[in-house]
Design a protein around this motif. Structure first.
Motif, PDB file in Angstrom:
ATOM      1  N   LEU A  18       0.863  -1.174   0.000  1.00 39.91           N
ATOM      2  CA  LEU A  18       0.000   0.000   0.000  1.00 39.91           C
ATOM      3  C   LEU A  18       0.903   1.229   0.000  1.00 39.91           C
ATOM      4  O   LEU A  18       1.746   1.391   0.883  1.00 39.91           O
ATOM      5  CB  LEU A  18      -0.905   0.013   1.238  1.00 39.91           C
ATOM      6  CG  LEU A  18      -1.868  -1.169   1.362  1.00 39.91           C
ATOM      7  CD1 LEU A  18      -2.589  -1.123   2.697  1.00 39.91           C
ATOM      8  CD2 LEU A  18      -2.879  -1.172   0.223  1.00 39.91           C
ATOM      9  N   ARG A  19       0.726   2.070  -1.013  1.00 38.81           N
ATOM     10  CA  ARG A  19       1.577   3.249  -1.161  1.00 38.81           C
ATOM     11  C   ARG A  19       0.957   4.441  -0.457  1.00 38.81           C
ATOM     12  O   ARG A  19      -0.238   4.699  -0.590  1.00 38.81           O
ATOM     13  CB  ARG A  19       1.797   3.573  -2.645  1.00 38.81           C
ATOM     14  CG  ARG A  19       2.735   4.741  -2.889  1.00 38.81           C
ATOM     15  CD  ARG A  19       2.887   5.010  -4.365  1.00 38.81           C
ATOM     16  NE  ARG A  19       3.691   6.197  -4.622  1.00 38.81           N
ATOM     17  CZ  ARG A  19       5.007   6.211  -4.737  1.00 38.81           C
ATOM     18  NH1 ARG A  19       5.668   5.083  -4.639  1.00 38.81           N
ATOM     19  NH2 ARG A  19       5.650   7.328  -4.980  1.00 38.81           N
ATOM     20  N   HIS A  20       1.766   5.183   0.285  1.00 36.07           N
ATOM     21  CA  HIS A  20       1.316   6.360   1.004  1.00 36.07           C
ATOM     22  C   HIS A  20       1.600   7.613   0.186  1.00 36.07           C
ATOM     23  O   HIS A  20       2.451   7.609  -0.716  1.00 36.07           O
ATOM     24  CB  HIS A  20       2.023   6.449   2.353  1.00 36.07           C
ATOM     25  CG  HIS A  20       1.704   5.294   3.253  1.00 36.07           C
ATOM     26  ND1 HIS A  20       2.213   5.169   4.518  1.00 36.07           N
ATOM     27  CD2 HIS A  20       0.902   4.206   3.076  1.00 36.07           C
ATOM     28  CE1 HIS A  20       1.769   4.058   5.082  1.00 36.07           C
ATOM     29  NE2 HIS A  20       0.980   3.452   4.208  1.00 36.07           N
ATOM     30  N   PRO A  21       0.908   8.712   0.499  1.00 36.62           N
ATOM     31  CA  PRO A  21       1.138   9.965  -0.253  1.00 36.62           C
ATOM     32  C   PRO A  21       2.577  10.463  -0.184  1.00 36.62           C
ATOM     33  O   PRO A  21       3.047  11.132  -1.096  1.00 36.62           O
ATOM     34  CB  PRO A  21       0.180  10.959   0.419  1.00 36.62           C
ATOM     35  CG  PRO A  21      -0.914  10.108   0.992  1.00 36.62           C
ATOM     36  CD  PRO A  21      -0.239   8.832   1.421  1.00 36.62           C
ATOM     37  N   VAL A  34       1.260 -11.858   5.640  1.00 36.24           N
ATOM     38  CA  VAL A  34       0.970 -10.560   5.036  1.00 36.24           C
ATOM     39  C   VAL A  34      -0.294 -10.668   4.195  1.00 36.24           C
ATOM     40  O   VAL A  34      -0.454 -11.600   3.396  1.00 36.24           O
ATOM     41  CB  VAL A  34       2.152 -10.094   4.165  1.00 36.24           C
ATOM     42  CG1 VAL A  34       1.867  -8.717   3.563  1.00 36.24           C
ATOM     43  CG2 VAL A  34       3.429 -10.043   4.985  1.00 36.24           C
ATOM     44  N   VAL A  35      -1.201  -9.708   4.390  1.00 34.63           N
ATOM     45  CA  VAL A  35      -2.457  -9.700   3.639  1.00 34.63           C
ATOM     46  C   VAL A  35      -2.159  -9.290   2.195  1.00 34.63           C
ATOM     47  O   VAL A  35      -1.581  -8.226   1.944  1.00 34.63           O
ATOM     48  CB  VAL A  35      -3.466  -8.721   4.272  1.00 34.63           C
ATOM     49  CG1 VAL A  35      -4.750  -8.676   3.440  1.00 34.63           C
ATOM     50  CG2 VAL A  35      -3.768  -9.126   5.700  1.00 34.63           C
ATOM     51  N   GLU A  86      -7.278  -3.623   0.575  1.00 32.83           N
ATOM     52  CA  GLU A  86      -7.626  -2.281   0.108  1.00 32.83           C
ATOM     53  C   GLU A  86      -8.546  -1.548   1.079  1.00 32.83           C
ATOM     54  O   GLU A  86      -8.504  -0.319   1.196  1.00 32.83           O
ATOM     55  CB  GLU A  86      -8.292  -2.352  -1.280  1.00 32.83           C
ATOM     56  CG  GLU A  86      -7.421  -2.972  -2.359  1.00 32.83           C
ATOM     57  CD  GLU A  86      -7.527  -4.486  -2.404  1.00 32.83           C
ATOM     58  OE1 GLU A  86      -8.232  -5.032  -1.519  1.00 32.83           O
ATOM     59  OE2 GLU A  86      -6.914  -5.107  -3.281  1.00 32.83           O
ATOM     60  N   VAL A  87      -9.423  -2.291   1.800  1.00 27.31           N
ATOM     61  CA  VAL A  87     -10.413  -1.639   2.676  1.00 27.31           C
ATOM     62  C   VAL A  87     -10.114  -1.896   4.151  1.00 27.31           C
ATOM     63  O   VAL A  87     -10.938  -1.576   5.002  1.00 27.31           O
ATOM     64  CB  VAL A  87     -11.830  -2.147   2.329  1.00 27.31           C
ATOM     65  CG1 VAL A  87     -12.218  -1.725   0.913  1.00 27.31           C
ATOM     66  CG2 VAL A  87     -11.913  -3.669   2.465  1.00 27.31           C
ATOM     67  N   LEU A  88      -8.967  -2.472   4.440  1.00 27.23           N
ATOM     68  CA  LEU A  88      -8.649  -2.794   5.826  1.00 27.23           C
ATOM     69  C   LEU A  88      -8.315  -1.544   6.627  1.00 27.23           C
ATOM     70  O   LEU A  88      -7.846  -0.542   6.098  1.00 27.23           O
ATOM     71  CB  LEU A  88      -7.461  -3.768   5.878  1.00 27.23           C
ATOM     72  CG  LEU A  88      -7.759  -5.253   5.704  1.00 27.23           C
ATOM     73  CD1 LEU A  88      -6.478  -6.054   5.851  1.00 27.23           C
ATOM     74  CD2 LEU A  88      -8.782  -5.730   6.718  1.00 27.23           C
ATOM     75  N   ARG A  89      -8.583  -1.654   7.941  1.00 24.01           N
ATOM     76  CA  ARG A  89      -8.164  -0.639   8.890  1.00 24.01           C
ATOM     77  C   ARG A  89      -7.304  -1.300   9.953  1.00 24.01           C
ATOM     78  O   ARG A  89      -7.455  -2.486  10.248  1.00 24.01           O
ATOM     79  CB  ARG A  89      -9.371   0.039   9.542  1.00 24.01           C
ATOM     80  CG  ARG A  89     -10.303   0.747   8.572  1.00 24.01           C
ATOM     81  CD  ARG A  89     -11.377   1.518   9.322  1.00 24.01           C
ATOM     82  NE  ARG A  89     -12.107   0.671  10.247  1.00 24.01           N
ATOM     83  CZ  ARG A  89     -13.160  -0.081   9.932  1.00 24.01           C
ATOM     84  NH1 ARG A  89     -13.607  -0.073   8.683  1.00 24.01           N
ATOM     85  NH2 ARG A  89     -13.780  -0.826  10.841  1.00 24.01           N
ATOM     86  N   ASP A  90      -6.401  -0.529  10.498  1.00 16.50           N
ATOM     87  CA  ASP A  90      -5.532  -1.063  11.536  1.00 16.50           C
ATOM     88  C   ASP A  90      -6.367  -1.500  12.736  1.00 16.50           C
ATOM     89  O   ASP A  90      -7.213  -0.751  13.248  1.00 16.50           O
ATOM     90  CB  ASP A  90      -4.517   0.000  11.948  1.00 16.50           C
ATOM     91  CG  ASP A  90      -3.388  -0.587  12.785  1.00 16.50           C
ATOM     92  OD1 ASP A  90      -3.030  -1.752  12.550  1.00 16.50           O
ATOM     93  OD2 ASP A  90      -2.876   0.130  13.659  1.00 16.50           O
TER      94      ASP A  90
END
Length: 360
Positions: free
Chosen positions: A294-297, A338-339, A344-348
């Motif tokens: 997952l890429r961050h800004p 690792v998922v 894509e829709v997961l939250r910590d």
């Protein structure tokens, strides 16, 4: 007895009605995901780049003296060896000058011989005091002057002889004449281009390496060269130079490759491909499917790791890509789940329901 059982039945039904939504909600809160584990592998990757074949020696030749072209001894396409004459300037005047210089040298040599004879006579006469000491000194000085004059005449003769040689243009190295810019009867001056000579024996393949791969190349990186004129005929090469200055417009670095053995198929100006064998064959890289990232800004990356049925976001450091995988350089262990699907829709901290087990 029958009516006495009703309260018990009603209680059981009520408990069932209450418990069922709780279980449904619990199942609805857990997210189905697929997980995988990072694994170690040796990356025997190849990198193919196209480049241009350039001659190490390519010269625009000019004459070494001003003059009129008397003879052209080569033409476009002529193969020459080092020292072969390419062009002859009209040397009539300089030849006469050389003959005059030779005569002047001979004259000074004769004058030196005469001065030596006169000094010898004076020394013999001086033994019997027939001449003065001053006369002896004068004749010795005349001998020294004659010696100096001879040396000057010899230097002048050598200078004119060099000018005679400079009326001939020799080939500075082995090669082929790629261009001719003059013709017989033309007047040329020093610095005017007359021929273009290209060496065929010493060629190099120049390729532009992307900046993200430049650090993987060294002078020990195996590389093969495949001429585009005959792609099936490849031969080995050696990385001869790595230029650590990037082209700001293309963000690439120059890599120069020296062909090994017979490079007769590589002609200057043609194109060829360089195939680099990356990886040392001993070290292993940790690989993870690209879909897990997952890429961050801010440009960083993270993944979700399944720990005891709960999603935990974890920052990772990534390297280069390898097909559908990415090299992980930090932040994970090979035992982490690792998922890779459903992230894509997961939250910590969200509850997980694993539907696919880790790879062995």
């Amino acid at each position: 007895m029958v009516f006495g059982k009703f309260p018990l039945v009603i209680l059981m039904v009520a408990l069932w009605l209450i418990g069922t939504p709780v279980m449904v909600l619990a199942n609805e809160d857990s997210v189905p995901v697929s997980v995988t584990r990072p694994y170690l592998a040796e990356l025997g990757e190849t990198l193919k780049l196209s480049g241009s074949v350039n001659a190490l020696q390519r010269a625009s030749l000019s004459t070494r003296a001003d003059g009129l072209i008397d003879e052209l001894r080569v033409d476009v396409g002529s193969h020459v060896k080092q020292g072969d004459p390419l062009l002859q300037l009209d040397a009539a005047l300089i030849t006469l000058e050389y003959q005059r210089a030779r005569a002047a040298t001979a004259e000074q040599r004769a004058a030196l011989d005469e001065a030596q004879r006169l000094l010898d006579d004076a020394l013999r006469l001086r033994e019997n005091n027939h001449v003065s000491a001053n006369e002896v000194n004068t004749r010795r000085a005349n001998l020294n002057l004659a010696q100096a004059s001879l040396e000057a005449a010899i230097a002048d003769q050598r200078s004119v002889a060099e000018m005679v040689e400079r009326h001939v243009l020799p080939a500075p190295f082995d090669g082929v004449i790629a261009a001719r810019h003059v013709d017989r009867g033309e007047w040329v001056s020093r610095g005017d281009p007359v021929f273009e000579l290209v060496s065929l024996d010493r060629v190099r393949l120049d390729v532009r390496m992307p900046q993200e791969r430049f650090s993987e190349i060294s002078d020990k990186t195996p590389v093969n060269i495949c001429p585009d004129s005959n792609p099936v005929k490849c031969f080995s090469g050696t990385v001869a130079a790595l230029v650590p200055v990037s082209d700001s417009s293309t963000r690439t670095f120059l890599v120069r490759i020296r062909p090994e053995g017979n490079s007769g198929q590589l002609l200057p100006g043609t194109s060829a491909s360089a195939i680099f064998e990356l990886g040392d064959g001993r070290s292993q890289d940790m690989l993870l499917p690209r879909d897990a990232l997952l890429r961050h800004p801010d440009g960083s990356y993270s993944v979700f790791v399944a720990k005891e049925g709960v999603a935990r976001r974890q920052l990772v450091e990534v390297g280069r890509e390898a097909r559908d995988n990415v090299v992980i350089t930090g932040g994970l262990a090979t035992t982490d789940d690792v998922v890779v699907r459903g992230n894509e829709v997961l939250r910590d901290g969200q509850t997980l329901r694993v539907v696919e087990s880790p790879n062995p």
